[in-house]
Motif scaffolding. Sequence first.
Motif, PDB file in Angstrom:
ATOM      1  N   UNK A   1     -18.856 -22.125  -7.750  1.00 33.06           N
ATOM      2  CA  UNK A   1     -17.338 -21.828  -8.615  1.00 33.06           C
ATOM      3  C   UNK A   1     -17.395 -21.090 -10.143  1.00 33.06           C
ATOM      4  N   UNK A   2     -18.041 -21.616 -11.008  1.00 32.48           N
ATOM      5  CA  UNK A   2     -18.481 -21.749 -12.540  1.00 32.48           C
ATOM      6  C   UNK A   2     -18.700 -20.290 -12.810  1.00 32.48           C
ATOM      7  N   UNK A   3     -19.922 -19.870 -11.857  1.00 33.19           N
ATOM      8  CA  UNK A   3     -20.010 -18.115 -12.277  1.00 33.19           C
ATOM      9  C   UNK A   3     -18.567 -17.315 -11.915  1.00 33.19           C
ATOM     10  N   UNK A   4     -17.243 -17.557 -11.369  1.00 35.73           N
ATOM     11  CA  UNK A   4     -16.236 -17.034 -10.937  1.00 35.73           C
ATOM     12  C   UNK A   4     -15.522 -16.857 -12.077  1.00 35.73           C
ATOM     13  N   UNK A   5     -15.609 -17.719 -12.703  1.00 33.36           N
ATOM     14  CA  UNK A   5     -14.916 -18.160 -14.353  1.00 33.36           C
ATOM     15  C   UNK A   5     -15.364 -17.592 -15.610  1.00 33.36           C
ATOM     16  N   UNK A   6     -13.908 -17.665 -16.665  1.00 32.16           N
ATOM     17  CA  UNK A   6     -14.848 -17.228 -17.886  1.00 32.16           C
ATOM     18  C   UNK A   6     -15.635 -18.839 -18.563  1.00 32.16           C
TER      19      UNK A   6
ATOM     20  N   UNK B   1     -13.078 -25.852 -21.044  1.00 29.74           N
ATOM     21  CA  UNK B   1     -12.114 -26.777 -20.940  1.00 29.74           C
ATOM     22  C   UNK B   1     -12.305 -27.466 -19.926  1.00 29.74           C
ATOM     23  N   UNK B   2     -13.312 -27.739 -18.703  1.00 29.77           N
ATOM     24  CA  UNK B   2     -13.251 -28.041 -17.443  1.00 29.77           C
ATOM     25  C   UNK B   2     -14.342 -28.742 -17.898  1.00 29.77           C
ATOM     26  N   UNK B   3     -15.413 -28.888 -18.448  1.00 30.23           N
ATOM     27  CA  UNK B   3     -16.016 -29.873 -18.769  1.00 30.23           C
ATOM     28  C   UNK B   3     -15.511 -30.756 -19.677  1.00 30.23           C
TER      29      UNK B   3
ATOM     30  N   UNK C   1     -14.280 -27.885  -9.567  1.00 28.16           N
ATOM     31  CA  UNK C   1     -14.846 -27.044  -8.674  1.00 28.16           C
ATOM     32  C   UNK C   1     -15.807 -26.166  -9.316  1.00 28.16           C
ATOM     33  N   UNK C   2     -15.935 -26.061 -10.810  1.00 28.95           N
ATOM     34  CA  UNK C   2     -16.863 -26.144 -11.390  1.00 28.95           C
ATOM     35  C   UNK C   2     -18.802 -27.094 -11.791  1.00 28.95           C
ATOM     36  N   UNK C   3     -18.622 -28.375 -11.673  1.00 31.47           N
ATOM     37  CA  UNK C   3     -19.494 -29.547 -12.312  1.00 31.47           C
ATOM     38  C   UNK C   3     -19.118 -30.599 -11.393  1.00 31.47           C
ATOM     39  N   UNK C   4     -20.303 -31.165 -11.507  1.00 34.45           N
ATOM     40  CA  UNK C   4     -20.682 -32.287 -10.480  1.00 34.45           C
ATOM     41  C   UNK C   4     -20.958 -33.029 -11.862  1.00 34.45           C
ATOM     42  N   UNK C   5     -20.587 -34.396 -12.355  1.00 30.79           N
ATOM     43  CA  UNK C   5     -21.111 -35.218 -13.410  1.00 30.79           C
ATOM     44  C   UNK C   5     -21.292 -36.034 -12.557  1.00 30.79           C
ATOM     45  N   UNK C   6     -22.930 -36.772 -12.885  1.00 33.04           N
ATOM     46  CA  UNK C   6     -23.008 -37.580 -12.183  1.00 33.04           C
ATOM     47  C   UNK C   6     -23.559 -38.691 -14.092  1.00 33.04           C
TER      48      UNK C   6
END
Length: 109
Positions: free
Chosen positions: A88-93, A99-101, A26-31
């Motif tokens: 969605x990254x902007x809404x999380x701490x 941790x998501x990354x 939800x927070x990142x897209x990784x290519x």
Amino acid sequence: MKNKRIIKDNFKFQSIISKQKVLKNPSFIIYFEKSEIGFLQYGISVGKKLGNAVFRNKIKRQVRMMMNEVIKTEGDKSYKIIVMARKAMTNKDFETNQNALKNVVSNLK
């Protein structure tokens, strides 16, 4: 001293993105792309949809700090990655995003 881990050239971004190997959360897209250099290289991209220039630069600084922590644990992987921030990254701490990354980068195959 020049940092060898950072990808800045547009043609390198485009070559990695064109391979279309993608991991998402939800927070990142990784290519990503496999490389033979022996360490993790990364580039950061933040779209204009997220906000003005000041806000986008703040997001880039945060992602850079997150990547420094990821490199401490996963830095020996031989990949080139492009990290794209999502709304969605902007809404999380910071800790949740970090941790998501870490989870996404640890799943590189």
